[in-house]
Design a protein around this motif. Sequence first.
Motif, PDB file in Angstrom:
ATOM      1  N   SER A 242       0.816  -0.924  -0.022  1.00 23.61           N
ATOM      2  CA  SER A 242       0.000   0.013   0.061  1.00 23.61           C
ATOM      3  C   SER A 242       0.728   1.236   0.058  1.00 23.61           C
ATOM      4  CB  SER A 242      -1.147  -0.028   1.216  1.00 23.61           C
ATOM      5  OG  SER A 242      -0.311  -0.258   2.462  1.00 23.61           O
ATOM      6  N   ALA A 243       1.975   1.143   0.590  1.00 21.39           N
ATOM      7  CA  ALA A 243       2.861   2.475   0.674  1.00 21.39           C
ATOM      8  C   ALA A 243       3.237   2.818  -0.591  1.00 21.39           C
ATOM      9  CB  ALA A 243       3.857   2.250   1.971  1.00 21.39           C
ATOM     10  N   ALA A 244       3.829   1.592  -1.308  1.00 24.70           N
ATOM     11  CA  ALA A 244       4.324   2.005  -2.472  1.00 24.70           C
ATOM     12  C   ALA A 244       3.422   2.400  -3.654  1.00 24.70           C
ATOM     13  CB  ALA A 244       5.002   0.810  -3.139  1.00 24.70           C
ATOM     14  N   VAL A 245       2.063   1.949  -3.614  1.00 26.12           N
ATOM     15  CA  VAL A 245       0.804   2.380  -4.167  1.00 26.12           C
ATOM     16  C   VAL A 245       0.602   3.608  -4.184  1.00 26.12           C
ATOM     17  CG1 VAL A 245      -1.508   1.867  -4.982  1.00 26.12           C
ATOM     18  CG2 VAL A 245       0.131  -0.070  -4.831  1.00 26.12           C
ATOM     19  N   GLU A 246       0.493   4.091  -2.774  1.00 21.58           N
ATOM     20  CA  GLU A 246       0.118   5.437  -2.619  1.00 21.58           C
ATOM     21  C   GLU A 246       0.889   6.400  -2.983  1.00 21.58           C
ATOM     22  OE1 GLU A 246      -1.450   5.243   1.538  1.00 21.58           O
ATOM     23  OE2 GLU A 246      -2.671   3.611   0.828  1.00 21.58           O
ATOM     24  N   ARG A 247       2.480   6.249  -2.836  1.00 23.62           N
ATOM     25  CA  ARG A 247       3.660   6.870  -3.204  1.00 23.62           C
ATOM     26  C   ARG A 247       3.325   7.290  -4.695  1.00 23.62           C
ATOM     27  NH1 ARG A 247       6.931   4.642   0.478  1.00 23.62           N
ATOM     28  NH2 ARG A 247       7.652   3.342  -1.031  1.00 23.62           N
ATOM     29  N   ARG A 248       3.230   6.266  -5.445  1.00 22.19           N
ATOM     30  CA  ARG A 248       3.206   6.216  -6.801  1.00 22.19           C
ATOM     31  C   ARG A 248       2.121   7.139  -7.586  1.00 22.19           C
ATOM     32  NH1 ARG A 248       4.185   1.141  -7.694  1.00 22.19           N
ATOM     33  NH2 ARG A 248       2.160   0.323  -8.168  1.00 22.19           N
TER      34      ARG A 248
END
Length: 837
Positions: free
Chosen positions: A20-26
Motif C-alpha cells: 500500500s505504501a508504494a501504491v500510494e506514493r506512486r
Amino acid sequence: MTETAATQPVGGEQPAGYDSAAVERRWQARWEAEATNVADLSDGPRPFYALMMFPYPSAEGLHVGNLFAFTGNDIYGRFQRLKGHTVFEPLGYDAFGIHSENFAIKVGVHPGELIPRNIDNFRRQLKRAGLMVDWTHELSTTDPSYYKWTQWVFLQLFKQGLAYKKRAAVNWCPFDKTVLANEQVEHGLCERCGTPVEQRFLEQWFFRITDYAGRLLSNLDRLDWSESTLTAQRNWIGKSEGAEIVFRVQDVMSFAGSATVSAGMSGEVVSTPVEIRVFTTRPDTVFGATYLVLAPEHPLVDQIAGDEQRAEVRAYVERAAKQDVVTRKTSKEKTGAFTGAYATNPATGQPIPIWIADYVLMEYGTGAIMAVPGHDERDFEFATEYDLPIVRVVAGEGESAETPLAQAFCETTACTLVNSGRFDGLTVDEARTAIVTELAVHHAARPVMNYRLHDWCISRQRYWGPPIPIVYCDACGTVPVPENQLPVLLPMIEDFRPDDSGVSPLARHEEWYHTTCPQCGAAARRETDVSDTFLDSAWYFLRYPSSERDDVPFDQALTKKWLPVHSYIGGNEHAVLHLLYSRFITMVLKDAGHIDFEEPFTRFRAHGLIVREGAKMSKSKGNVVNPDQYIDQWGADAFRTYLMFLGPFEEGGDFRDKGISGVKRFLDRLWKSVHDARRDGDADVEVLRKLHQTIRKVGDDTARLSYNTAIAAMMEYMNTLRAGERTPHVDEVRALVQLVSPFAPHIAEELWSVLGETRSIFDSGWPGYDEALLAEDRVTMAVQVSGKTRGTITVPKAASQEEAVAAAMAEANVAKFVTGEIRRVIFVPGRMLNLVV
Ligand SMILES: [Zn+2]
Ligand SMILES: [Zn+2]
C-alpha cells in the motif's frame, strides 16, 4: 452496523504485490505530475465547488478529526467528479488568531516563524491522506496577499457605515490579557486558562450585523443545510415579537438644550419627563408590572438616584462592574438596589419603584425591563427577596383574579386576563394586540421585533492578526487607509506579548504606530487593534478560485462561475459564528455590488465527531489518534475507508484500533479479486445482479453522505463476488473498483490500470446500473422438515428441486432436523419445500 457483521475475511495476509505504501506514493506522484487534481477553473464544464472548513494549523499537526472531515468532503468531491463535474477542492489555513499567538508565547517562538513550519507539516500530512486538493490555490490568512483583502473587506463595511467604534463592556481575561466572547466564558472562568473573567470597558470596532438580522433569519428557510445548524442559527439570531413600552419617571425632568441654558432663564426651557423604554414579549402582562429594573450601567441610573440612595446605588454599580456577563446572566442569587425613584405604569397609572439589578444586561434590549413577578420566574424570585408586590394578571382554567400565586404563572394557552381593567376576559393573544394598540394611542407603546443577536465586535487588542486599516488624524478624524495602500503590513516585532493595559502590542511599536494622514498628510496614528480571526474566515471561500490574482480580491468571471459554494462540510462547533459571519459578509458584498448572490453556501452538512474506544480524545488523556502512525501501518486508503466506516458521517463514531483491520482485509480482497479476475467466459448473472444493486446503493448513499452504509454494501458485494472462493469475472469487478475509488483512491487508480485503463479513474465516469437486471428475480419460500416449518430459503424463481434442496440443506436450522436420509421431497416451485425424513 459493525465491521465484523459485514466483513467475512479470508486470510489475513496482504496479498502478493499489494504494497500500500508504494501504491500510494506512486499515485500521489503521478497526480502531481499530471495535475490530475487541478481544476480547470475558467473552462471546466459543470463546475462543482466542494469546500471544507479550513484548519487552524496547530503545532501538534493534523488532528484525526480534521482528517475525518476532509475525507468526508473528499469522497463527496471525487464522487461529483465521477458524476461528470469539474470539481474544485481547495484547501488553506486559518492561521491568525489567539491560538497560534498563545502557543508562540508558550514555546517562545515568534508566530511568524512558527506558523509556516506548522503549515508545512499540515500540507505534508494532508498530501499523504490522498485528498483531491487543488494545491495551486492554497492560501493562508496570514499571507499579506490574503489579508490585504481582509482589510479591503473591512473598508467595504466602513464605507457603508456598517463598521463603527464604541466603548463597550467586554469580558476580559487578566491572564490571556484579551477580550473574550460570551461563548468563551464558562461559569465565570476563561475557557482557555480557567482564570476568573473581569468586565472592562474598551473602545472597540463593531460591525452592524444586527442590521441584517431579519435577512439572516428569513433566508434560512431556503437553504439546504443540516437541520441542527439551521436551528442553531435561528436560536442565535433569536427573533422575538413584542412591544416597546414607555414608562415615565416621576418628578425627574430632562431639559432640552440644558447645556446652553443660562442662569435665570430655566423657567422658559421646555422640559420633558424622563422616559424609560422597555422591551417585552408579554405586553399582555403590563397591568402586573409592579416595578422596573434597570441594568446597573443604564445611563439614567445616576440621574434618577435619590440622594438617600445614591451611595448604596453607586456601590452596587461598582460591584456589578466587576462581574462578567455570563455569571450575571446565569447566577441564581438575585441582588439589587432601590434607586429611590418611581415611574408611572402607563396601563394602571400607578407609581412603581425603579430598581437596579445585575440580572438585567445593558447589551440586551433597552437595558431595562418591566418586572412582572406574577408571570416571570426571575422577577418572582426578585420580588420575593425584596418584598415587592406580586399581582396576578393572567388566569388559567379554573383560576380567578384571587387565586394565590405560589410561584410565577407562565402559561399562556387557554388563559385569560384578570386584574387588567377593561381587558379582563381577553385571551393572552387578544390582549397582546389590544393593549399595545391602546397604549400606542398615548404614545406609550409600539409593536417591535427584537433580536438576541448583537453587533459583531471585531477588535482584538492582540498582535497576531491583520491590522485594522484605519488612521487617526487630529484634523481629519478617523480616516480609512486608501485601498491602493493596502495591505497595512503587520510588522515583525519581537515583543508581541499582550500586557495589562488593554492596548494592542502594536501601540508599543513606535515607527509603525506613527504615520501620516492619507487625507491631509499631517502626522497621524494607526489603529493598533487587529481584526477578529472570524473576519479572516468570513470570506475565504471567495478568494480560493482567484488566489492567483493580486489586483482584485476575487475575479468577477470566476466568482460568477464557481460561487455560491455547491457543498460545504464542516464542524457543528462553527454552526453559529463562522457560518453567520460568512453569510453576513456575503450579504454586505452583494449590497455593495461586488457579487450577485447573498448566500455563500448552497448546501451545508455538519459532520459528526469521533471518539476513541468510547472516550473523548484529548492530549491530557494521551489517546489522540496520530494520522501519520496509522497511515504508516495501514496505508491512507485503509485509514480513510475506516474513518468513514466507523459511523454515520453526520453523527461520528467510535475509533477502535482493531476495527481498521476489517477494512484493510476488504481492500486486500479487492486487490486479489482484480488481479485474479478471468477474462474468458461470461460473468455470473446473479453476481451481476448483486453488482447492479450495489452500484445503485453506493450511489444513493454517497450522495447523502451515508458513507458507512455505502462501504458496508461494497463489503457485502465482495462476499457475493468471492463466495466459496470463486474466481470472479473481470466484468464483475470493474465497476466495484470505480465504486471504491472515492473512498480508497490510490488502490482504485492502481487496479484501474491493472484493468488496462490509461486515464485516471476519476475521469472514467460513475458506473450506471441496469434497472431490468435490478429486479429481484428471486423468491423466498418456507422449508418444512416432515411437515414442520424449520426455516426459509431465498432462491431464483426458476430454481430446480435440486437447487432448492441444496439451498435448504445450507440452512443450519433446517439441516439439524434432517437427521437421517431424506425419504421424500415435496416441492412446489416458488411456494414450498417439504423434506420428509
Ligand atoms: Zn484566559
Ligand atoms: Zn488628516
